[in-house]
Enzyme design. Structure first.
Site, short mmCIF file in Angstrom:
data_model
loop_
_atom_site.label_atom_id
_atom_site.label_comp_id
_atom_site.label_asym_id
_atom_site.label_seq_id
_atom_site.Cartn_x
_atom_site.Cartn_y
_atom_site.Cartn_z
N GLY A 224 0.83 -1.20 0.00
CA GLY A 224 0.00 0.00 0.00
C GLY A 224 0.86 1.24 0.00
N THR A 228 0.49 4.97 5.19
CA THR A 228 -0.17 3.89 5.95
C THR A 228 0.90 2.96 6.53
OG1 THR A 228 -1.86 3.95 4.22
CG2 THR A 228 -2.07 2.21 5.85
N GLU A 246 5.58 -3.50 0.73
CA GLU A 246 5.69 -3.22 -0.72
C GLU A 246 4.95 -1.91 -0.93
OE1 GLU A 246 7.30 -5.02 -2.95
OE2 GLU A 246 7.72 -6.80 -1.74
N CYS A 280 1.78 0.28 -9.21
CA CYS A 280 2.94 0.75 -8.45
C CYS A 280 4.17 0.87 -9.35
CB CYS A 280 3.21 -0.18 -7.28
SG CYS A 280 3.43 -1.89 -7.77
P1 NAD Z 1 -3.37 2.42 1.31
O1 NAD Z 1 -2.08 2.51 2.03
O2 NAD Z 1 -4.35 3.52 1.44
O3 NAD Z 1 -4.16 1.09 1.75
C1 NAD Z 1 -3.57 -0.18 1.69
C2 NAD Z 1 -4.30 -1.11 2.64
O4 NAD Z 1 -4.06 -0.68 3.99
C3 NAD Z 1 -5.82 -1.15 2.48
O5 NAD Z 1 -6.28 -2.46 2.68
C4 NAD Z 1 -6.29 -0.24 3.62
O6 NAD Z 1 -7.62 -0.50 4.03
C5 NAD Z 1 -5.30 -0.63 4.70
N1 NAD Z 1 -5.18 0.31 5.82
C6 NAD Z 1 -5.48 1.63 5.85
N2 NAD Z 1 -5.21 2.14 7.09
C7 NAD Z 1 -4.73 1.12 7.83
C8 NAD Z 1 -4.24 1.01 9.16
N3 NAD Z 1 -4.22 2.06 9.99
N4 NAD Z 1 -3.80 -0.18 9.61
C9 NAD Z 1 -3.79 -1.26 8.78
N5 NAD Z 1 -4.25 -1.22 7.51
C10 NAD Z 1 -4.70 -0.05 7.04
O7 NAD Z 1 -3.00 2.17 -0.21
P2 NAD Z 1 -3.97 2.05 -1.46
O8 NAD Z 1 -4.53 3.40 -1.79
O9 NAD Z 1 -4.91 0.92 -1.25
O10 NAD Z 1 -2.93 1.61 -2.59
C11 NAD Z 1 -2.17 2.52 -3.30
C12 NAD Z 1 -0.73 2.51 -2.86
O11 NAD Z 1 -0.22 1.18 -2.85
C13 NAD Z 1 0.17 3.28 -3.81
O12 NAD Z 1 1.11 4.04 -3.09
C14 NAD Z 1 0.87 2.17 -4.59
O13 NAD Z 1 2.10 2.52 -5.16
C15 NAD Z 1 1.03 1.13 -3.53
N6 NAD Z 1 1.25 -0.19 -4.14
C16 NAD Z 1 2.50 -0.76 -4.03
C17 NAD Z 1 2.74 -2.00 -4.64
C18 NAD Z 1 4.09 -2.69 -4.55
O14 NAD Z 1 4.14 -3.89 -4.79
N7 NAD Z 1 5.16 -2.00 -4.21
C19 NAD Z 1 1.72 -2.64 -5.34
C20 NAD Z 1 0.49 -2.01 -5.43
C21 NAD Z 1 0.24 -0.78 -4.82
#
Ligand code: NAD
Length: 481
Positions: A224, A228, A246, A280
């Site tokens: 994510g 976060t 990741e 990503c």
């Molecule tokens: P996000 O960080 O908003 O959410 C990711 C997950 O975390 C979701 O399931 C969300 O509900 C959960 N979450 C939110 N607050 C939390 C907390 N306090 N405790 C635990 N879990 C919590 O990210 P997003 O908007 O879903 O995804 C986009 C981001 O993910 C972008 O920055 C993207 O680059 C990254 N991403 C990285 C990869 C990689 O492999 N490096 C792959 C895909 C996406």
């Protein structure tokens, strides 16, 4: 169209909750796709305890049994792929074709993880006249897997397969913006396994925090955003959990003077606008030598202008909406700020359904020409359909620009001289660098551990290195005399 009611899934049983969150179609905001149970701290505790109970026997199953079950799960996923693609496109907005491909890739990830596990678990024993040594790999326990919305099936399976094949059990928290399709397939898959091996919870930050602080969770595998991840890391500290992150990227594409410009710019634009830029490892900024700049811009603009923007389920659409309100507002504001700068901002593509434009999170593929090298649109992770094209003058300058960031996920170099390209690639601070392509080739997927450096991640996925994220070592040493 069919609507779905998704409950929590604990110990192979549905668990109902008091509150359910509505899921709307990002391409048809007037349509509800379903509703998803919102778990509380107590539900999270129930799920973790179920996973812990299952771990006590799952850890003792042999590799052959775990592998066979995972291969069955891969077959099931492949079989369900087309139906899942339809649901995912409705709840998360991207093109149905992209989810069909994702289901196949996700099944293949499970299978290749099983293959890697066979060599990973090969016994390591050494002996001399005085002693005997065995280095053994043990599972960690319950792993919390937290998933984003952008490639939900693949990112879920990329965690589930290594976690289970190494003998751990899992509590998965899908993203609220892509939870229906993932939950449906996880429920079916989990019935192949003993109850409690696979558990699925949903909920807001409170449920997330309950999961990341639970003392029986040994590791958090999170994909994510960086902010976060920082709060997850703080929560994890309370019981010294291991973390595997990741995270986001701002992948640079460096076009060298000797690149085949037409091929390079077409591939770069394709990568940047895939999934409406919500990948990503999408190319997020392009560096072009001054003397190729105008020709390169023309090629990217022509490519972007060919997109047909519309509903994800319409097979004529080549460019879907973005996933959620927050992402839509963020990207729109970035573009507005870029318009107020000296850069030229071109919003391109054709609207397939102009009347539906405001009934979804629709944005145009957008190209930003002549931005400043340090302008926000260049230095941030847009995670949307905006591509800044930046001019550079020397190789040292472009390496500095590419590395002058806290991100370090993917990157690419474009050149007709492989040796030159490899020399430049070696100077880039990133987890992965592709030459004359974006993302990894089939062979690359097999051998390159996926992940980022600096604030783009901690740890890696895929390959044997990805498996090592989910084990501890146990050394056993016999003193013979
Ligand atoms: P996000 O960080 O908003 O959410 C990711 C997950 O975390 C979701 O399931 C969300 O509900 C959960 N979450 C939110 N607050 C939390 C907390 N306090 N405790 C635990 N879990 C919590 O990210 P997003 O908007 O879903 O995804 C986009 C981001 O993910 C972008 O920055 C993207 O680059 C990254 N991403 C990285 C990869 C990689 O492999 N490096 C792959 C895909 C996406």
């Amino acid at each position: 169209m069919e609507t779905f009611r998704i409950h929590l899934w604990i110990g192979n049983e549905e668990v109902k909750t008091k509150t359910y969150a509505e899921v709307k179609d990002p391409g048809r905001l007037s349509e509800v796709v379903g509703e998803v149970a919102q778990g509380t701290e107590q539900h999270v505790d129930q799920a973790v305890r179920a996973a812990h109970q299952a771990f006590l026997s799952w850890r003792n199953t042999d590799l052959a049994e775990r592998s066979a079950l995972l291969n069955q799960a891969a077959d099931l996923l492949q079989q369900e792929g087309p139906a899942l693609a339809n649901i995912l496109s409705r709840e998360a907005g991207m093109l149905i074709s992209s989810y069909r491909g994702e289901a196949v890739r996700a099944s293949n990830i499970i299978r290749s993880t099983v293959v890697n596990a066979q060599s990973f678990f090969a016994p390591k024993v050494v002996e001399d006249e005085n002693s005997w040594v065995s280095v053994e790999k043990r599972p960690l326990g319950v792993i919390a897997a937290i998933i984003p919305w952008n490639v939900p099936l693949m990112l879920t399976m990329q965690k589930l397969a290594p976690i289970l094949v190494t003998g751990n059990t899992i509590v998965i928290k899908p993203s609220p913006f892509a939870s229906i399709g993932v939950s449906l397939i996880l429920q079916k898959m989990s019935e192949l396994f003993p109850p409690g091996v696979i558990n699925v919870i949903h909920g807001d930050g409170q449920a997330g925090a309950a999961l990341t602080t639970h003392p029986l969770v040994r590791k958090i595998s999170f994909t994510g955003g960086g902010s976060t991840a920082k709060s997850v890391m703080k929560s994890a500290a309370s019981s010294l959990k291991r973390v595997h992150f990741e995270l986001g990227g701002n992948d640079p594409a460096i076009v060298l003077e000797d690149a085949n410009l037409e091929v390079a710019m077409t591939k770069i634009a394709t990568s940047a606008f895939m999934r409406s830029g919500q990948l990503c490892v999408a190319i997020k900024r392009v560096y072009i030598p001054e003397k190729l700049y105008d020709a390169a811009c023309e090629l990217v603009v022509a490519h972007a202008n060919n997109y047909k923007i519309g509903y994800g389920l319409d097979e004529n659409t080549t460019f879907g909406p973005v996933n959620n309100r927050g992402q839509y507002a963020y990207v729109k504001e970035l573009v507005e700020r870029a318009k107020n700068s000296s850069a030229t901002v071109l919003e391109l593509g054709t609207k397939l359904e102009p009347d539906n434009w405001n009934n979804g999170y629709y944005l145009n593929p957008t190209v930003v020409i002549n931005p400043e090298q340090d302008q926000e649109i260049v230095t941030c992770e847009q995670f949307g359909p905006v591509l800044p094209l930046v001019k550079y003058r020397s190789e040292d300058e472009v390496i500095h620009l590419a590395n002058n960031t806290e991100y370090g996920l993917g990157s690419s170099v474009w050149s007709s001289d492989f040796e030159h390209a490899v020399r430049v690639a070696r100077r880039i601070e990133a987890g992965m660098t592709s030459i004359n392509g974006s993302g990894l080739s089939a062979l690359g997927h097999q051998h390159i551990p996926f992940g980022g450096v600096k604030q783009s991640g901690i740890g890696r996925e895929n390959t044997e290195i990805g498996l090592s994220e989910f084990i501890e070592y146990h050394g056993i040493n016999i003193h013979k005399s």
